[in-house]
Design a protein around this motif. Structure first.
Motif, mmCIF file in Angstrom:
data_model
loop_
_atom_site.group_PDB
_atom_site.id
_atom_site.type_symbol
_atom_site.label_atom_id
_atom_site.label_comp_id
_atom_site.label_asym_id
_atom_site.label_seq_id
_atom_site.Cartn_x
_atom_site.Cartn_y
_atom_site.Cartn_z
ATOM 1 N N LEU A 72 118.910 -135.282 -37.531
ATOM 2 C CA LEU A 72 119.357 -134.930 -36.181
ATOM 3 C C LEU A 72 120.819 -135.315 -36.076
ATOM 4 O O LEU A 72 121.164 -136.490 -36.064
ATOM 5 C CB LEU A 72 118.522 -135.658 -35.120
ATOM 6 C CG LEU A 72 117.045 -135.277 -35.055
ATOM 7 C CD1 LEU A 72 116.330 -136.075 -33.977
ATOM 8 C CD2 LEU A 72 116.859 -133.782 -34.803
ATOM 9 N N LYS A 98 114.306 -126.007 -27.608
ATOM 10 C CA LYS A 98 115.691 -125.856 -28.033
ATOM 11 C C LYS A 98 116.559 -125.326 -26.900
ATOM 12 O O LYS A 98 116.077 -124.756 -25.927
ATOM 13 C CB LYS A 98 115.768 -124.937 -29.245
ATOM 14 C CG LYS A 98 115.414 -123.484 -28.985
ATOM 15 C CD LYS A 98 115.602 -122.679 -30.266
ATOM 16 C CE LYS A 98 115.124 -121.242 -30.071
ATOM 17 N NZ LYS A 98 115.198 -120.465 -31.337
ATOM 18 N N VAL A 153 118.428 -128.908 -30.572
ATOM 19 C CA VAL A 153 117.058 -129.183 -30.134
ATOM 20 C C VAL A 153 117.012 -130.361 -29.168
ATOM 21 O O VAL A 153 117.905 -131.215 -29.150
ATOM 22 C CB VAL A 153 116.123 -129.491 -31.331
ATOM 23 C CG1 VAL A 153 116.008 -128.287 -32.236
ATOM 24 C CG2 VAL A 153 116.576 -130.721 -32.087
ATOM 25 N N GLN A 160 108.427 -124.374 -30.729
ATOM 26 C CA GLN A 160 108.460 -125.099 -32.001
ATOM 27 C C GLN A 160 109.165 -124.257 -33.068
ATOM 28 O O GLN A 160 109.259 -124.640 -34.219
ATOM 29 C CB GLN A 160 107.031 -125.446 -32.469
ATOM 30 C CG GLN A 160 106.249 -126.283 -31.454
ATOM 31 C CD GLN A 160 106.931 -127.593 -31.105
ATOM 32 O OE1 GLN A 160 107.387 -128.307 -31.988
ATOM 33 N NE2 GLN A 160 107.039 -127.901 -29.813
ATOM 34 N N ILE A 191 112.046 -123.502 -34.612
ATOM 35 C CA ILE A 191 113.385 -124.056 -34.740
ATOM 36 C C ILE A 191 113.987 -123.662 -36.088
ATOM 37 O O ILE A 191 113.309 -123.715 -37.112
ATOM 38 C CB ILE A 191 113.336 -125.596 -34.650
ATOM 39 C CG1 ILE A 191 112.580 -126.035 -33.397
ATOM 40 C CG2 ILE A 191 114.732 -126.186 -34.696
ATOM 41 C CD1 ILE A 191 113.259 -125.743 -32.107
ATOM 42 N N ARG A 222 116.674 -129.467 -41.266
ATOM 43 C CA ARG A 222 115.577 -129.895 -42.139
ATOM 44 C C ARG A 222 116.095 -129.935 -43.584
ATOM 45 O O ARG A 222 116.494 -128.904 -44.123
ATOM 46 C CB ARG A 222 114.393 -128.927 -42.025
ATOM 47 C CG ARG A 222 113.187 -129.317 -42.860
ATOM 48 C CD ARG A 222 112.028 -128.364 -42.642
ATOM 49 N NE ARG A 222 111.454 -128.473 -41.304
ATOM 50 C CZ ARG A 222 110.511 -129.352 -40.966
ATOM 51 N NH1 ARG A 222 110.033 -130.191 -41.881
ATOM 52 N NH2 ARG A 222 110.034 -129.372 -39.742
ATOM 53 N N PHE A 271 119.648 -129.678 -35.243
ATOM 54 C CA PHE A 271 118.474 -129.859 -36.102
ATOM 55 C C PHE A 271 118.785 -129.366 -37.513
ATOM 56 O O PHE A 271 119.300 -128.254 -37.694
ATOM 57 C CB PHE A 271 117.305 -129.052 -35.532
ATOM 58 C CG PHE A 271 116.026 -129.154 -36.313
ATOM 59 C CD1 PHE A 271 115.077 -130.128 -35.995
ATOM 60 C CD2 PHE A 271 115.750 -128.264 -37.340
ATOM 61 C CE1 PHE A 271 113.881 -130.215 -36.698
ATOM 62 C CE2 PHE A 271 114.571 -128.347 -38.055
ATOM 63 C CZ PHE A 271 113.639 -129.321 -37.738
ATOM 64 N N LYS A 286 110.873 -124.159 -24.292
ATOM 65 C CA LYS A 286 109.848 -124.941 -24.976
ATOM 66 C C LYS A 286 109.306 -124.119 -26.149
ATOM 67 O O LYS A 286 108.634 -123.114 -25.949
ATOM 68 C CB LYS A 286 108.705 -125.288 -24.013
ATOM 69 C CG LYS A 286 109.096 -126.301 -22.975
ATOM 70 C CD LYS A 286 107.886 -127.009 -22.392
ATOM 71 C CE LYS A 286 107.209 -126.158 -21.334
ATOM 72 N NZ LYS A 286 106.151 -126.908 -20.616
ATOM 73 N N ILE A 346 109.402 -132.134 -31.117
ATOM 74 C CA ILE A 346 110.439 -131.230 -30.640
ATOM 75 C C ILE A 346 109.997 -130.644 -29.300
ATOM 76 O O ILE A 346 109.024 -129.891 -29.237
ATOM 77 C CB ILE A 346 110.695 -130.104 -31.666
ATOM 78 C CG1 ILE A 346 111.096 -130.683 -33.023
ATOM 79 C CG2 ILE A 346 111.752 -129.145 -31.140
ATOM 80 C CD1 ILE A 346 112.420 -131.400 -33.028
ATOM 81 N N GLU A 347 110.708 -130.995 -28.259
ATOM 82 C CA GLU A 347 110.383 -130.475 -26.927
ATOM 83 C C GLU A 347 110.732 -128.995 -26.819
ATOM 84 O O GLU A 347 110.042 -128.230 -26.160
ATOM 85 C CB GLU A 347 111.172 -131.238 -25.856
ATOM 86 C CG GLU A 347 110.882 -132.723 -25.748
ATOM 87 C CD GLU A 347 109.690 -133.008 -24.844
ATOM 88 O OE1 GLU A 347 109.196 -132.077 -24.204
ATOM 89 O OE2 GLU A 347 109.257 -134.173 -24.815
ATOM 90 N N ALA A 396 114.729 -133.392 -28.765
ATOM 91 C CA ALA A 396 113.754 -134.068 -29.619
ATOM 92 C C ALA A 396 113.327 -135.380 -28.986
ATOM 93 O O ALA A 396 114.086 -136.018 -28.261
ATOM 94 C CB ALA A 396 114.369 -134.344 -30.981
ATOM 95 N N LEU A 440 108.127 -137.329 -34.902
ATOM 96 C CA LEU A 440 109.187 -136.558 -34.248
ATOM 97 C C LEU A 440 108.538 -135.430 -33.477
ATOM 98 O O LEU A 440 107.775 -134.645 -34.025
ATOM 99 C CB LEU A 440 110.145 -135.988 -35.300
ATOM 100 C CG LEU A 440 111.221 -135.034 -34.765
ATOM 101 C CD1 LEU A 440 112.257 -135.782 -33.950
ATOM 102 C CD2 LEU A 440 111.884 -134.285 -35.911
#
Lengths: 204, 204
Positions: A172, A196, A149, A141, A143, A164, A162, A139, A193-194, A151, A191
């Motif tokens: 995605l 990775k 990921v 953020q 990334i 960007r 992932f 868990k 993000i849980e 998501a 969105l």
DNA sequence: CATTATACTGTATATATATTCAGTATTAAT
DNA sequence: ATTAATACTGAATATATATACAGTATAATG
């Protein structure tokens, strides 16, 4: 964390040793026996003091309902929950989502991780992620582009690469020709993000 | 360790999850609530079966007196060697072939296994086996068609699907279009099966 | 000096809990 | 065909356990 008296510390240690030895917490009477008290109320008052000071939690009306609160070790143990990747709904650590627990050394995949996610579908097939595989999820953020990921988009959970593209646009990417890219405009779609993927386990 | 039925496994998982969540084992009634049983005796009988089979210990006359027995602690085999899959030469357990040892609970992949094999190449890509993955190898000659085997042909070690076409002809199939089938006539070529894959681990 | 926290003994009790007994039904093995 | 194991419901009960109440005593605090 407040001070602990020497007697309270004895009781706290007694609980820890008892759990280590038996696998379950002691009763008031057990504590009395271990420490030589003659009244269960001696244990009771110490327990209430320890509870008040935040060292333990006591479940009311519950036999042996003592649990030790260990703030410094979040994921102390070796038992990691396996969460089913449901098509809709978030893969929380709630009991109804836990398939089973999987015993695994801490730091098994280099970095620590929080739970296993059971993979559904073949959208990451070319990344070697197959149906029913277990992804070790951390868990976070933090990334980077190219990370795999977990998501969540509108209660829909998915595993993807992932990327960007700009501050507002995230791609995605699946690893399977039969699936298409998901392009997300962060201004219009939420969105989350849980975490990775930091590893994978397959049980044959 | 004897077989476990699916219902007994549910109960065992329920206990583990309950302990993880609360810090103490469940009562019969707790198990009923979690799994939807209507009689505490349903839990009781499952617990007795699990006790008989050696998965748990039950302290008689003791509330929440359930403890989970971890067989991997008695059998010290927690360290499994990782063997590099060299192009030539057999992946024996000789010290010079051991990359490192990997700590992993016994019975991690359902069945027991003997060592990890570090995968080279992408010949099993479509089976989700990627470069540098670790295959859990069980040394056995009990191979069924479709199993992923670790095979040795003239000191050449390879990981492939196993298919016996006739008593004398074996096909070793890759899971990658770019690789071709290996057809082996056992009358002319010696084939040795090191074992089969029972699991996989990927470290990201 | 009154108050509060600690540190106990001792008794009592409502209830939480393990555990037995009586059934029913299904499946696998001998 | 019979036994044994699995998989339950439902009820009953002895006891294990939390917890409140009544005391005693010491030390620290404001």
């Amino acid at each position: 964390m407040k001070d602990i008296t020497s007697q309270q510390n004895k009781v706290l240690n007694c609980i820890q040793v008892y759990i280590k030895k038996t696998g379950f917490p002691p009763t008031r009477a057990d504590i009395c026996r271990e420490l030589g008290f003659k009244s269960p109320n001696s244990a009771e008052t110490h327990l209430r003091a320890l509870e008040k000071k935040g060292f333990i939690a006591i479940e009311s009306g519950t036999s042996r309902g003592i649990s030790i609160i260990n703030p410094e070790i979040e994921h102390d143990g070796n038992d990691y929950p396996i969460i089913g990747l449901v098509a809709a709904g978030s893969p929380t650590l709630a009991a109804e989502n836990v398939e089973k627990v999987f015993n695994c050394p801490q730091g098994f995949f280099g970095s620590n991780f929080d739970y296993f996610l059971r993979v559904r579908g073949l959208s990451m097939k070319d990344a070697g992620i197959m149906e029913d595989d277990l992804i070790a999820v951390k868990k976070t953020q933090d990334i980077k582009n190219g990370d795999i990921v977990i998501a969540r988009i509108d209660d829909e959970v998915t595993v993807k690469y992932f990327h960007r593209h700009s501050p507002k646009i995230v791609h995605l990417q699946p690893a399977n020709e039969e699936f298409s890219n998901i392009e997300i405009d962060l201004e219009h779609t939420e969105l989350f993000i849980e975490g990775k993927s930091v590893g994978l386990i397959r049980e044959n």
